[in-house]
Design a protein around this motif. Structure first.
Motif, PDB file in Angstrom:
ATOM      1  N   VAL A   1       0.844  -1.192   0.000  1.00  0.00           N
ATOM      2  CA  VAL A   1       0.000   0.000   0.000  1.00  0.00           C
ATOM      3  C   VAL A   1       0.878   1.241   0.000  1.00  0.00           C
ATOM      4  N   VAL A   2       0.336   2.320  -0.524  1.00  0.00           N
ATOM      5  CA  VAL A   2       0.985   3.625  -0.443  1.00  0.00           C
ATOM      6  C   VAL A   2       0.327   4.376   0.698  1.00  0.00           C
ATOM      7  N   ASN A   3       1.101   4.678   1.742  1.00  0.00           N
ATOM      8  CA  ASN A   3       0.520   5.356   2.895  1.00  0.00           C
ATOM      9  C   ASN A   3       0.435   6.859   2.652  1.00  0.00           C
ATOM     10  N   LEU A   4      -0.094   7.580   3.606  1.00  0.00           N
ATOM     11  CA  LEU A   4      -0.326   9.018   3.414  1.00  0.00           C
ATOM     12  C   LEU A   4       0.948   9.844   3.502  1.00  0.00           C
ATOM     13  N   ASP A   5       2.080   9.187   3.747  1.00  0.00           N
ATOM     14  CA  ASP A   5       3.383   9.848   3.661  1.00  0.00           C
ATOM     15  C   ASP A   5       4.009   9.653   2.292  1.00  0.00           C
ATOM     16  N   GLY A   6       3.296   8.947   1.416  1.00  0.00           N
ATOM     17  CA  GLY A   6       3.797   8.712   0.072  1.00  0.00           C
ATOM     18  C   GLY A   6       4.756   7.538  -0.027  1.00  0.00           C
ATOM     19  N   GLU A   7       4.853   6.745   1.018  1.00  0.00           N
ATOM     20  CA  GLU A   7       5.774   5.614   1.024  1.00  0.00           C
ATOM     21  C   GLU A   7       5.026   4.319   0.737  1.00  0.00           C
ATOM     22  N   THR A   8       5.654   3.443  -0.047  1.00  0.00           N
ATOM     23  CA  THR A   8       5.096   2.123  -0.305  1.00  0.00           C
ATOM     24  C   THR A   8       5.538   1.190   0.813  1.00  0.00           C
TER      25      THR A   8
ATOM     26  N   ASP B   1     -10.698  15.194   3.747  1.00  0.00           N
ATOM     27  CA  ASP B   1     -10.237  16.193   2.780  1.00  0.00           C
ATOM     28  C   ASP B   1      -8.750  16.029   2.480  1.00  0.00           C
ATOM     29  N   ASP B   2      -7.959  15.728   3.501  1.00  0.00           N
ATOM     30  CA  ASP B   2      -6.532  15.512   3.291  1.00  0.00           C
ATOM     31  C   ASP B   2      -6.280  14.259   2.459  1.00  0.00           C
ATOM     32  N   VAL B   3      -7.074  13.209   2.713  1.00  0.00           N
ATOM     33  CA  VAL B   3      -6.942  11.971   1.945  1.00  0.00           C
ATOM     34  C   VAL B   3      -7.273  12.237   0.479  1.00  0.00           C
ATOM     35  N   ARG B   4      -8.318  13.017   0.228  1.00  0.00           N
ATOM     36  CA  ARG B   4      -8.694  13.330  -1.144  1.00  0.00           C
ATOM     37  C   ARG B   4      -7.616  14.157  -1.837  1.00  0.00           C
ATOM     38  N   GLU B   5      -7.047  15.092  -1.125  1.00  0.00           N
ATOM     39  CA  GLU B   5      -5.995  15.928  -1.705  1.00  0.00           C
ATOM     40  C   GLU B   5      -4.768  15.092  -2.057  1.00  0.00           C
ATOM     41  N   PHE B   6      -4.402  14.182  -1.148  1.00  0.00           N
ATOM     42  CA  PHE B   6      -3.250  13.324  -1.403  1.00  0.00           C
ATOM     43  C   PHE B   6      -3.520  12.396  -2.590  1.00  0.00           C
ATOM     44  N   ALA B   7      -4.741  11.863  -2.681  1.00  0.00           N
ATOM     45  CA  ALA B   7      -5.108  10.993  -3.794  1.00  0.00           C
ATOM     46  C   ALA B   7      -5.005  11.736  -5.121  1.00  0.00           C
TER      47      ALA B   7
ATOM     48  N   GLU C   1      -2.940  14.171  -5.763  1.00  0.00           N
ATOM     49  CA  GLU C   1      -1.512  14.307  -6.061  1.00  0.00           C
ATOM     50  C   GLU C   1      -0.954  13.043  -6.684  1.00  0.00           C
ATOM     51  N   LEU C   2      -1.472  11.886  -6.256  1.00  0.00           N
ATOM     52  CA  LEU C   2      -1.022  10.603  -6.803  1.00  0.00           C
ATOM     53  C   LEU C   2      -1.754  10.228  -8.089  1.00  0.00           C
ATOM     54  N   ASP C   3      -2.719  11.066  -8.489  1.00  0.00           N
ATOM     55  CA  ASP C   3      -3.533  10.789  -9.681  1.00  0.00           C
ATOM     56  C   ASP C   3      -4.238   9.444  -9.553  1.00  0.00           C
ATOM     57  N   ILE C   4      -4.791   9.185  -8.389  1.00  0.00           N
ATOM     58  CA  ILE C   4      -5.468   7.918  -8.119  1.00  0.00           C
ATOM     59  C   ILE C   4      -6.865   7.925  -8.728  1.00  0.00           C
ATOM     60  N   THR C   5      -7.177   6.839  -9.418  1.00  0.00           N
ATOM     61  CA  THR C   5      -8.513   6.626  -9.976  1.00  0.00           C
ATOM     62  C   THR C   5      -9.053   5.325  -9.419  1.00  0.00           C
ATOM     63  N   GLN C   6     -10.227   5.378  -8.828  1.00  0.00           N
ATOM     64  CA  GLN C   6     -10.824   4.196  -8.216  1.00  0.00           C
ATOM     65  C   GLN C   6     -11.980   3.674  -9.062  1.00  0.00           C
ATOM     66  N   ARG C   7     -11.963   2.374  -9.310  1.00  0.00           N
ATOM     67  CA  ARG C   7     -13.058   1.740 -10.060  1.00  0.00           C
ATOM     68  C   ARG C   7     -14.327   1.728  -9.218  1.00  0.00           C
ATOM     69  N   VAL C   8     -14.163   1.538  -7.913  1.00  0.00           N
ATOM     70  CA  VAL C   8     -15.288   1.608  -6.974  1.00  0.00           C
ATOM     71  C   VAL C   8     -15.235   2.971  -6.293  1.00  0.00           C
ATOM     72  N   GLU C   9     -16.305   3.724  -6.382  1.00  0.00           N
ATOM     73  CA  GLU C   9     -16.320   5.070  -5.817  1.00  0.00           C
ATOM     74  C   GLU C   9     -16.211   5.009  -4.298  1.00  0.00           C
ATOM     75  N   GLN C  10     -15.111   5.547  -3.777  1.00  0.00           N
ATOM     76  CA  GLN C  10     -14.895   5.522  -2.334  1.00  0.00           C
ATOM     77  C   GLN C  10     -14.531   6.905  -1.810  1.00  0.00           C
ATOM     78  N   ILE C  11     -13.281   7.327  -2.029  1.00  0.00           N
ATOM     79  CA  ILE C  11     -12.845   8.576  -1.402  1.00  0.00           C
ATOM     80  C   ILE C  11     -13.531   9.805  -1.982  1.00  0.00           C
ATOM     81  N   HIS C  12     -13.985   9.724  -3.227  1.00  0.00           N
ATOM     82  CA  HIS C  12     -14.690  10.864  -3.815  1.00  0.00           C
ATOM     83  C   HIS C  12     -16.205  10.652  -3.811  1.00  0.00           C
ATOM     84  N   ARG C  13     -16.656   9.672  -3.070  1.00  0.00           N
ATOM     85  CA  ARG C  13     -18.086   9.424  -2.931  1.00  0.00           C
ATOM     86  C   ARG C  13     -18.717  10.598  -2.178  1.00  0.00           C
ATOM     87  N   ALA C  14     -19.857  11.064  -2.640  1.00  0.00           N
ATOM     88  CA  ALA C  14     -20.553  12.154  -1.946  1.00  0.00           C
ATOM     89  C   ALA C  14     -20.992  11.668  -0.570  1.00  0.00           C
ATOM     90  N   THR C  15     -20.737  12.484   0.448  1.00  0.00           N
ATOM     91  CA  THR C  15     -21.090  12.097   1.813  1.00  0.00           C
ATOM     92  C   THR C  15     -21.933  13.183   2.473  1.00  0.00           C
TER      93      THR C  15
END
Length: 285
Positions: A119-126, A146-152, A154-168
């Motif tokens: 996994v890639v943690n929120l410090d950017g380390e694998t 919000d911090d998790v979304r911002e970090f994602a 930066e990593l250009d993360i795309t999720q097939r299952v809507e999770q971190i950008h899911r409306a809450t």
């Protein structure tokens, strides 16, 4: 997938999930020639493509169910299914939390046969993890979302299952705890009850009787969010009604007792239905 030889030098294969044919010279055709449409190999590949589509949809639905319910998933199971491209696409880059350290969030990149996760943690380390189980947390449960979304981003993360950008949605502090309904998204008008029900099913919700429903497991308790959409077979104009939650015995749950995931998913359903309403135009809009 390898190319299979057909009659007169044509070859057939699955390309990006669809049946493709190429000429003897190697040029791929835009469509399957009429003379080959009923060929046994073409029909076999067409059936395989349909099965792969259903399999991919089933994988996404299962992972989405794990995430919405925040169910613990055995790491060994993730390692077992990871080789399957459909499972891998559904799981890759989802935020996961191991049972050993529930505060450590990472984005899933790999699952080895030995039951180890990368996994890639929120410090950017694998980092490598070997927890017995992991949770794919619903975003409303993620600290510092919000911090998790911002970090994602930066990593250009795309999720097939809507999770971190899911409306809450979070329950307002001024909500009346003893109340059992929310009417924020009531009154959305539709041409007919059929069109409103069709929107609900198209969004993946179940229609039962006069309600669109979404079943959610929240904190070990299963509840069902329900939005009134009108009596079945009602042919005239219909509109969205109140949102409520019910326990497994069908009893109304007071708003003060609705958990954070159930609240968010219920409001998400109500908002999605309401968004398809008729918009009035002109001076009376």
């Amino acid at each position: 997938m390898a190319w299979l030889a057909l009659d007169e030098g044509y070859e057939v294969s699955l390309v990006e999930g669809r049946v493709a044919v190429r000429r003897p010279a190697g040029r791929q055709l835009k469509a399957v020639p009429k003379a080959l449409r009923d060929h046994p190999e073409v029909d076999r590949l067409r059936r395989l493509a349909e099965w792969l589509d259903r399999h991919e949809a089933a994988c996404v639905a299962q992972v989405d169910a794990w995430m919405v319910s925040s169910l613990p998933v055995p790491t060994a199971l993730l390692a077992r299914v990871w080789r399957d491209e459909a499972w891998q696409a559904a799981l890759r880059d989802l935020a996961v939390v191991g049972d050993a350290d529930p505060d450590e969030v990472g984005f899933l990149r790999d699952a080895t046969d030995a039951g180890e996760l990368k996994v890639v943690n929120l410090d950017g380390e694998t980092v490598r993890l070997s927890p017995r189980t992991v949770t794919l947390p619903h975003p409303v449960l993620l600290p510092d979302l919000d911090d998790v979304r911002e970090f994602a981003a930066e990593l250009d993360i795309t999720q097939r299952v809507e999770q971190i950008h899911r409306a809450t949605w979070t329950r307002p502090e001024d909500v009346k705890d003893s109340a059992t309904e929310v009417r924020e998204y009531a009154g959305g008008k539709f041409p007919s009850r059929f069109s409103l029900a069709a929107r609900a099913t198209g969004l993946g919700y179940r229609v039962s009787g006069g309600y669109a429903t979404s079943r959610v497991r929240d904190g070990g308790r299963t509840v069902e969010a329900a939005v009134w959409i009108g009596e079945p077979y009602w042919e005239d104009e219909s509109e969205t009604g109140a949102l409520s939650w019910h326990d497994e015995e069908g009893r109304a749950v007071r708003l003060g007792e609705v958990g954070p995931v159930a609240w968010s998913e219920g409001m998400r359903m109500a908002a999605a239905l309401y968004a398809g309403r008729k918009i009035e135009e002109g001076g009376n809009a």
